[in-house]
Structure formats: structure tokens, C-alpha cells
Design an enzyme around this catalytic site. Structure first.
Site, mmCIF file in Angstrom:
data_model
loop_
_atom_site.group_PDB
_atom_site.id
_atom_site.type_symbol
_atom_site.label_atom_id
_atom_site.label_comp_id
_atom_site.label_asym_id
_atom_site.label_seq_id
_atom_site.Cartn_x
_atom_site.Cartn_y
_atom_site.Cartn_z
ATOM 1 N N LYS A 195 -99.347 68.488 35.766
ATOM 2 C CA LYS A 195 -99.902 69.409 36.756
ATOM 3 C C LYS A 195 -99.548 68.853 38.130
ATOM 4 O O LYS A 195 -99.375 67.646 38.283
ATOM 5 C CB LYS A 195 -101.436 69.442 36.578
ATOM 6 C CG LYS A 195 -102.169 70.309 37.577
ATOM 7 C CD LYS A 195 -101.974 71.778 37.304
ATOM 8 C CE LYS A 195 -102.370 72.611 38.525
ATOM 9 N NZ LYS A 195 -101.933 74.015 38.400
ATOM 10 N N SER A 196 -99.438 69.695 39.155
ATOM 11 C CA SER A 196 -99.210 69.170 40.502
ATOM 12 C C SER A 196 -100.460 68.417 40.960
ATOM 13 O O SER A 196 -101.547 68.979 41.017
ATOM 14 C CB SER A 196 -98.915 70.300 41.483
ATOM 15 O OG SER A 196 -97.651 70.864 41.204
ATOM 16 N N ASN A 228 -100.472 84.272 38.453
ATOM 17 C CA ASN A 228 -101.564 83.293 38.467
ATOM 18 C C ASN A 228 -101.871 82.842 39.876
ATOM 19 O O ASN A 228 -100.992 82.766 40.730
ATOM 20 C CB ASN A 228 -101.254 82.101 37.546
ATOM 21 C CG ASN A 228 -100.530 80.972 38.269
ATOM 22 O OD1 ASN A 228 -101.125 80.137 38.950
ATOM 23 N ND2 ASN A 228 -99.208 80.973 38.135
ATOM 24 N N ALA A 229 -103.142 82.583 40.093
ATOM 25 C CA ALA A 229 -103.583 81.975 41.354
ATOM 26 C C ALA A 229 -104.621 80.929 40.983
ATOM 27 O O ALA A 229 -105.813 81.112 41.175
ATOM 28 C CB ALA A 229 -104.171 83.020 42.285
ATOM 29 N N MET A 230 -104.125 79.842 40.377
ATOM 30 C CA MET A 230 -105.042 78.784 39.940
ATOM 31 C C MET A 230 -105.624 78.070 41.156
ATOM 32 O O MET A 230 -106.764 77.612 41.122
ATOM 33 C CB MET A 230 -104.310 77.759 39.061
ATOM 34 C CG MET A 230 -103.535 78.312 37.859
ATOM 35 S SD MET A 230 -104.457 79.400 36.784
ATOM 36 C CE MET A 230 -105.717 78.302 36.183
ATOM 37 N N CYS A 256 -96.781 74.801 48.016
ATOM 38 C CA CYS A 256 -98.212 74.831 48.315
ATOM 39 C C CYS A 256 -98.413 75.460 49.689
ATOM 40 O O CYS A 256 -97.695 75.173 50.636
ATOM 41 C CB CYS A 256 -98.805 73.452 48.242
ATOM 42 S SG CYS A 256 -97.642 72.187 48.629
ATOM 43 N N LYS A 309 -88.952 70.937 43.909
ATOM 44 C CA LYS A 309 -89.097 72.246 43.265
ATOM 45 C C LYS A 309 -89.178 73.334 44.316
ATOM 46 O O LYS A 309 -90.056 73.329 45.185
ATOM 47 C CB LYS A 309 -90.350 72.269 42.396
ATOM 48 C CG LYS A 309 -90.515 73.596 41.663
ATOM 49 C CD LYS A 309 -91.582 73.500 40.610
ATOM 50 C CE LYS A 309 -91.769 74.826 39.907
ATOM 51 N NZ LYS A 309 -92.856 74.743 38.929
ATOM 52 N N GLY A 346 -92.832 84.370 34.051
ATOM 53 C CA GLY A 346 -92.489 85.073 32.814
ATOM 54 C C GLY A 346 -91.215 85.883 32.949
ATOM 55 O O GLY A 346 -90.518 85.807 33.965
ATOM 56 N N GLY A 377 -88.121 79.692 35.008
ATOM 57 C CA GLY A 377 -88.529 81.053 35.347
ATOM 58 C C GLY A 377 -88.246 81.987 34.185
ATOM 59 O O GLY A 377 -87.104 82.399 33.973
ATOM 60 N N GLY A 378 -89.252 82.284 33.399
ATOM 61 C CA GLY A 378 -89.126 83.283 32.344
ATOM 62 C C GLY A 378 -88.367 82.856 31.109
ATOM 63 O O GLY A 378 -88.066 83.698 30.253
HETATM 64 C C1 LIG Z 1 -100.973 78.803 34.909
HETATM 65 C C2 LIG Z 1 -99.823 78.279 35.736
HETATM 66 C C3 LIG Z 1 -100.007 77.130 36.514
HETATM 67 C C4 LIG Z 1 -98.961 76.638 37.294
HETATM 68 N N1 LIG Z 1 -99.152 75.492 38.027
HETATM 69 C C5 LIG Z 1 -98.114 74.973 38.742
HETATM 70 C C6 LIG Z 1 -98.260 73.735 39.437
HETATM 71 O O1 LIG Z 1 -99.324 73.090 39.425
HETATM 72 N N2 LIG Z 1 -97.190 73.261 40.123
HETATM 73 C C7 LIG Z 1 -95.972 73.913 40.142
HETATM 74 O O2 LIG Z 1 -95.044 73.417 40.762
HETATM 75 N N3 LIG Z 1 -95.817 75.073 39.476
HETATM 76 C C8 LIG Z 1 -96.854 75.617 38.778
HETATM 77 N N4 LIG Z 1 -96.672 76.786 38.075
HETATM 78 C C9 LIG Z 1 -95.350 77.442 38.094
HETATM 79 C C10 LIG Z 1 -94.546 77.017 36.868
HETATM 80 O O3 LIG Z 1 -94.303 75.626 36.881
HETATM 81 C C11 LIG Z 1 -93.199 77.762 36.821
HETATM 82 O O4 LIG Z 1 -92.457 77.440 37.980
HETATM 83 C C12 LIG Z 1 -93.362 79.258 36.747
HETATM 84 O O5 LIG Z 1 -94.457 79.592 35.920
HETATM 85 C C13 LIG Z 1 -92.101 79.956 36.232
HETATM 86 O O6 LIG Z 1 -91.810 79.572 34.909
HETATM 87 P P1 LIG Z 1 -92.202 80.467 33.624
HETATM 88 O O7 LIG Z 1 -91.751 81.848 33.901
HETATM 89 O O8 LIG Z 1 -91.515 79.812 32.473
HETATM 90 O O9 LIG Z 1 -93.687 80.388 33.509
HETATM 91 C C14 LIG Z 1 -97.712 77.307 37.301
HETATM 92 C C15 LIG Z 1 -97.538 78.460 36.529
HETATM 93 C C16 LIG Z 1 -98.565 78.957 35.747
HETATM 94 C C17 LIG Z 1 -98.346 80.190 34.923
#
Ligand SMILES: Cc1cc2nc3c(=O)[nH]c(=O)nc-3n(C[C@H](O)[C@H](O)[C@H](O)COP(=O)(O)O)c2cc1C
Ligand SMILES: Cc1cc2nc3c(=O)[nH]c(=O)nc-3n(C[C@H](O)[C@H](O)[C@H](O)COP(=O)(O)OP(=O)(O)OC[C@H]3O[C@@H](n4cnc5c(N)ncnc54)[C@H](O)[C@@H]3O)c2cc1C
Ligand code: FES
Lengths: 304, 272
Positions: A47-48, A71-73, A130, A164, A216, A242-243
Site C-alpha cells: 500500500k502507499s 475508488n476513493a480510499m 497524491c 508511478k 479496470g 491498468g486493467g
Molecule cells: C482499491 C484500490 C486502492 C489503490 N491504492 C493505491 C495506492 O495506495 N497507491 C497507488 O499508487 N495506487 C493505488 N491504486 C491504483 C492501482 O495501483 C492501479 O494503478 C490502478 O488500480 C490501475 O490498475 P488496475 O486496473 O489493474 O486496477 C489503488 C487502486 C485500487 C482499486
């Protein structure tokens, strides 16, 4: 029969295969990351992590949309001091770890990176998506700031550093070059695309934070274009993200110029077996097309 | 993914058909939803009353009508218990792995709102010809949820335990469970309730070599197995759980009944 090699090297890291989890996906505890590794990932990404613990945004923090997820965690994380304990466990288990991190000031980026680096992680991934970096605003869209932060971190740690990138910029090659000039050993492309979703019945945004990041399959064509453009703009290696859901997506990213891959949202649709599935598919593709290793595919489509 | 709106993970709006106050501060909210109709006992949904937080709740009725049974403990759950007929809530799910059927004479132990996922489990067991016995536990007799319905379903196979002794066995349901386990010839154990109670029942079942399943709660954000906030050991409660069997519990003994992650991901002692 020739032996097919999934093992590869990126930015000084030697990995058993090119597929890892994306940052923020299951990276909150050592036990979960160990499971990701046991399910077949080549390395794990945390996690970041920031300087202080953060609870993140209130729920709802995710919204499903066509072809993906927003997402907006709000970067929940236990803070770097606490997280050193988790890294300790991962090191004892001999699992290759890339620690994702962020800061709210330039000094914070450096402080967190130094602490993570002392904990013996294999590499760092600087999250420049961020939102509120002091005096910078959104770090990821300011090439000058990306270069300064990258330089500052590289000046204090001797680990491979991946930066990133955010796709929410008009010219991603400009940011990629800035990170390269700042001394980055590689780039991860990309983070999520800014997005939102509303409920027509409730007549309001679904996410408590109103906006979030799209991931996704819906993100894939954009992310793939980013990887393509970055590959033509820099010399340093790229981790595509990404996806990615199937081996076909993985091959596309490799052909576009990614040397390694990260998988996030597909864990929702495919489950943790997605790491094995992609690696098995990659192996068959290489075999059937007469390649001996994944690295032979990297950027291949640019030659045609 | 043209059918994304039909995915269990997608938010959808449902209207509340009616609200039944089970006891002071405990209400059951009924609604209709095509996906919840096909849920397994033990699965949960994320419930979002617009304007509040989104929180996990077990399905307490499964069928043409579905329900959740809410204990008012904080802002969102209090809002939920104050809703009425026609009000709108957003839901997604059902999520996770529910209970699986084991044995022919299972003992079920429910404490407090832990009866929520147990009620549909009892119904399923009876419809499959099993002979379940249920211990329904609560602090006081007024807080025994679904008492009449369960009495009708189970007759003499319903046992009561109250902490204050106002009805049935006086003392913790877990203690009563140990007594029944020694007397009866049960071949499987299920528990849902406060984690300390489930840990005691787990130990009792392990000592007697009986298979067990319990339903765990952890802080949830995504509920789709991505964020890691609901972690216990190598498991995600939202996806690998919420129902855990003995084999899974054995791998998380340093956390089960002891520790959980706070919303930032720091492990902290459980207090109930
Ligand atoms: C639930 C969730 C939490 C994420 N948390 C972070 C994070 O903490 N740091 C970060 O650099 N990217 C975060 N991301 C982005 C992912 O690392 C990734 O760049 C993005 O989801 C695209 O990949 P995907 O389509 O395979 O999910 C998060 C994505 C999701 C869905
Ligand atoms: C799988 C599962 C099934 C559940 N089933 C039921 C049920 O059938 N009936 C019922 O009354 N309660 C159930 N709960 C607990 C319920 O989710 C909490 O009581 C509710 O979230 C409280 O929210 P609040 O805003 O009212 O209280 P707050 O004051 O915000 O919180 C009170 C406590 O509730 C818990 N909580 C708050 N937010 C969350 C969250 N996002 N995820 C998990 N726990 C949280 C925390 O332990 C917190 O300390 C279940 C929880 C889980 C994980
Ligand atoms: S809540 Fe279980 S992984 Fe996010």
C-alpha cells in the site's frame, strides 16, 4: 524443447516473473502480501505508505461502473513506523518487495523513503498521484516538482526507485522525462484516471469523496497508450498497469513497451488465481510463437 | 461488461418494504432484491443510507423478501433503525462465502445480532432435513431476537441463554454450549456473535474434535477483496470469509478473538 523464461530483470531487480500486484491492492499487511506471492506474483507491492497513519475517506469508497471500478480510499495506511514491522516479516520470508510511498511535503517523501529503504525493501515506488502536496498541489501533473522529488529521494536512498505516473495529464511523456532526469530507475504507468459516478435514485455522487480513480478494463486503452508514448520518450524501463486481466492484456503491455506488469482490479473479477493465469498464458504465448523469454517481447510492436 | 449493473458488486437502490422493531435499538429492514434473493446464509451486503456511511450487514432473511437486522450502535446504524417504509437505501452484494452444511445434528450458537445470519441458516438446514439445535443468547430476555419465529421453527430444539438470567440459562451462551456439547450428540458446531464467545466455542469444538464454522466481522471498505482493510492473517473477511472454518481459524489464532485492524491498517486489541 527450449526452456521458456518468465524470469526477468527490471531496474536492477531480478524477479521470477513479471506480474505483481498493484499498489494499494492487498498491500496493507505482510500476511496478505505473502499470500499474493504464494499465488504466483513475481514481486509484491505495498500500500502507499505515508509518514503518519491515515484512516482514509469514509465509505462508500468504491463504485462499480461499466468496465471498471472507481475508488476513493483516501490513502489509508498505518504510517511508516508501524509498517516497518510488516516489512520485517516480508524480509524474513525472503519475498521481493517494492514499497510504495507518498508524502505531503518534499521532506516527507524523503523521510518515508529513507525509513522504508533502511527496512531492506528491494525497491521503492514513488506515488505521485497524491492530491495535496504542500506547495505543489497535485504533484503528478507538475514536471518540475516530479523531478525535484525524484532527485531528492534518489539523493538519500540507494534502492531502485520507480516513479508511478498519473494519467491525468495532457502530456505524460513530459512527466516521464522529468522523472528520468530526476534519476528514476524505472516508471510505473499508470495510476487511476479521475472519475465519478452518481446514483440516479439517490441523486447524489456515490463516493463520499465525490471523485475517485477509475481502474479496470475501462482504464486499459488509456494506460496502454501511456505506456506506448513513454516507451518512445525514455530509456528507463516501464512497469505497465491498468486493467490487466488476462494474458492477452499482459502481452499487449509488453509489446507496447512494459517490462513488467501490475494487476489490481482483476483480483475482484478473477480472484487471486489471476497471477498464475496470466503467467501460464504468457508462457504458452511465448512457446507457441517461438520466443524464449518475456524480455524478447518488450517494445516489440514499436519495431513494426 | 454491458451487464455491469447486474453485477453483485454494483450499487443499487432498494425501497424498504417495512421495518420491524425486534427490541429496543434492534430493527429488521425488509426489501426486495434479485441478487439477495439467491444469497447463501452467512453472506453479507454493504448498506448505504444516502448521506451516511456505507456499512456491512448480514442478510437475516433470504428469499422473495430479504432483510437485514441492525443494532443501533453508531451514526449509520442508528439512521438505519430510524428508517421506515418507502425509504431508499443503496446496497451492493451479497458478498463473501456463507455457511456450508456439515453433519446431521449441528449445534448453532448465536449471540446478540449474531442471530442475523443464523436464522436463514436454520431455515436452510430444516429444509434439507437436518436437525439443528440453536442456543439463542442475549444480554437480557428483551434482546432475544426472532424468538417467536425461531420457537416455531425449532420447538424444543431452541435453547435460551441470557447474561442476566431473565430467561433460560443464566450466563454466557458459550458456557451453555459446552454443557450441551457434553450432553448431546452433536456432529458439527456453528457460532456467530461477539468474537470472545466465538473463540470460546471454537476451543470447545476443537477439544471435542467437532467441525466448526464461525462468522467474523472486520472493518470493511471495498468489500470486493481489493483493499485489504478486512485482513485477518492471510484472509480477507469480505471475500475469503466472513464464514471461517476450523482449518482457517487455526491459521489466525494470534488474531482471532484478540486483535483486528483499525481503519488505517494498524493491528489493535479487540474490545467488545
Ligand atoms: C482499491 C484500490 C486502492 C489503490 N491504492 C493505491 C495506492 O495506495 N497507491 C497507488 O499508487 N495506487 C493505488 N491504486 C491504483 C492501482 O495501483 C492501479 O494503478 C490502478 O488500480 C490501475 O490498475 P488496475 O486496473 O489493474 O486496477 C489503488 C487502486 C485500487 C482499486
Ligand atoms: C460481515 C459483517 C456482518 C455484519 N452484520 C451485522 C448485522 O447483521 N447486524 C448489525 O447490527 N451489525 C452487523 N455488522 C456490524 C456493523 O457493520 C456495524 O455495527 C456498523 O458498521 C456500525 O456503524 P455505525 O456507523 O453505526 O457505528 P460507528 O460508530 O461508526 O462504529 C461502531 C463500530 O462498528 C464497526 N464498524 C463501523 N464501520 C464499519 C465498517 N465499515 N466495517 C465493519 N465494521 C464497522 C466498528 O467496530 C466500530 O467500532 C456486521 C459487520 C460485518 C463486518
Ligand atoms: S474490505 Fe475486504 S479487501 Fe477491502
Amino acid at each position: 524443447m527450449v526452456e521458456i523464461r518468465l524470469a526477468m530483470e527490471i531496474g536492477g531487480l531480478n524477479l521470477r516473473n513479471p506480474v505483481m500486484n498493484a499498489a494499494g491492492i492487498l498491500g496493507l499487511t505482510a500476511d496478505l502480501l505473502r499470500r499474493v506471492y504464494e499465488e504466483g506474483a513475481g514481486a509484491v507491492v505495498t500500500k502507499s505508505i505515508g509518514l503518519k497513519p491515515r484512516m482514509g475517506h469514509p465509505n462508500p469508497t468504491v463504485a462499480i461502473v461499466e468496465g471498471g471500478l472507481i475508488n476513493a480510499m483516501g490513502l489509508p495506511n498505518p504510517g511508516v513506523e508501524y509498517f516497518l514491522g510488516e516489512l520485517e516479516k516480508l524480509r524474513a520470508w525472503d519475498i521481493p518487495v517494492i514499497a510504495s510511498f507518498f508524502g505531503e511535503t518534499l521532506d516527507e517523501f524523503v523521510e518515508v523513503a529513507s525509513k522504508l529503504s533502511e527496512a531492506g525493501v528491494d525497491a521503492l515506488e514513488l506515488n505521485c498521484s497524491c492530491p495535496n502536496v504542500e506547495g505543489v498541489g497535485i504533484l503528478g501533473s507538475d514536471p518540475g516538482a516530479v523531478k525535484r522529488v525524484t532527485e531528492a529521494v534518489k539523493g538519500c536512498v540507494d534502492k531502485p526507485l520507480f516513479v508511478k505516473l498519473s494519467p491525468n495529464v495532457s502530456d505524460i511523456t513530459e512527466i516521464a522525462r522529468a522523472a528520468e532526469r530526476g534519476g528514476a530507475d524505472g516508471l510505473t504507468a499508470v495510476n487511476t484516471l479521475r472519475a465519478t459516478a452518481l446514483s440516479v435514485e439517490a441523486r447524489r455522487p456515490i463516493l463520499s469523496n465525490v471523485t475517485g480513480g477509475l481502474s479496470g478494463p475501462a482504464l486499459k486503452p488509456v494506460a496502454l497508450r501511456c505506456v506506448w508514448e513513454i516507451y518512445e520518450a525514455v530509456e528507463i524501463p516501464i512497469i505497465g498497469c491498468g486493467g490487466i486481466t488476462t494474458w492477452r492484456d499482459a502481452v499487449e503491455y509488453l509489446l507496447a513497451g512494459a517490462s513488467a506488469l501490475q494487476v489490481g482490479t482483476a483480483i475482484m473479477t478473477r480472484g487471486l488465481r489471476v497471477f498464475r493465469e496470466i503467467n501460464m498464458g504468457l508462457r504458452s504465448y511465448l512457446e507457441e510463437n517461438g520466443f524464449r523469454g518475456v524480455s524478447e517481447l518488450v517494445g516489440l510492436a514499436h519495431e513494426s | 461488461m454491458s451487464d455491469w449493473r447486474m453485477r453483485a458488486e454494483a450499487h443499487r437502490a432498494v425501497r424498504i418494504l417495512r421495518v420491524v422493531e425486534e427490541a429496543e435499538g434492534f430493527s429488521t429492514l425488509y426489501f426486495r432484491d434479485a441478487l439477495c434473493r439467491k444469497a447463501q446464509p452467512g453472506q453479507f451486503i454493504m448498506v448505504w443510507p444516502p448521506g451516511m456511511e456505507e456499512v456491512p450487514m448480514s442478510l437475516s432473511t433470504i428469499g422473495g423478501e430479504s432483510s437485514i437486522t441492525v443494532k443501533a450502535v453508531g451514526l449509520t446504524s442508528r439512521r438505519l433503525t430510524s428508517l421506515g417504509e418507502g425509504d431508499l437505501i443503496m446496497i451492493r452484494g451479497p458478498f463473501g462465502r456463507g455457511f456450508t452444511l456439515m453433519g446431521e445434528k449441528p449445534l448453532l450458537v448465536a449471540g446478540g445480532t449474531g442471530v442475523a445470519p443464523m436464522k436463514p441458516l436454520v431455515e436452510e438446514m430444516l429444509s434439507r432435513g437436518l436437525k439443528p439445535t440453536l442456543i439463542l443468547g442475549a444480554r437480557t430476555r428483551d434482546r432475544l431476537l426472532f424468538l417467536n419465529r425461531l420457537r416455531r421453527l425449532l420447538g424444543s430444539k431452541l435453547h435460551i441463554a441470557t447474561d442476566d438470567g431473565s430467561l433460560g440459562f443464566s450466563g454466557p451462551a458459550s458456557k451453555y454450549a459446552e454443557r450441551l456439547l457434553d450432553e448431546g450428540c452433536f456432529d458439527a458446531v456453528y457460532a456467530c456473535g461477539p468474537e470472545a464467545m466465538m473463540a470460546a466455542i471454537y476451543r470447545a469444538a476443537e477439544r471435542r474434535g467437532l467441525p466448526i464454522q464461525v462468522s467474523l466481522e472486520r472493518y470493511m471498505k471495498c468489500a470486493i477483496g481489493l483493499c485489504g482493510s478486512c485482513a485477518i492473517g492471510p484472509y480477507r473477511v469480505c471475500r475469503d470469509g466472513p464464514v471461517f472454518n476450523g482449518e482457517m481459524l487455526r491459521r489466525v489464532l494470534d488474531e482471532f478473538g484478540r486483535r483486528h485492524l483499525d481503519p488505517s491498517g494498524r493491528s489493535t486489541p479487540l474490545e467488545e
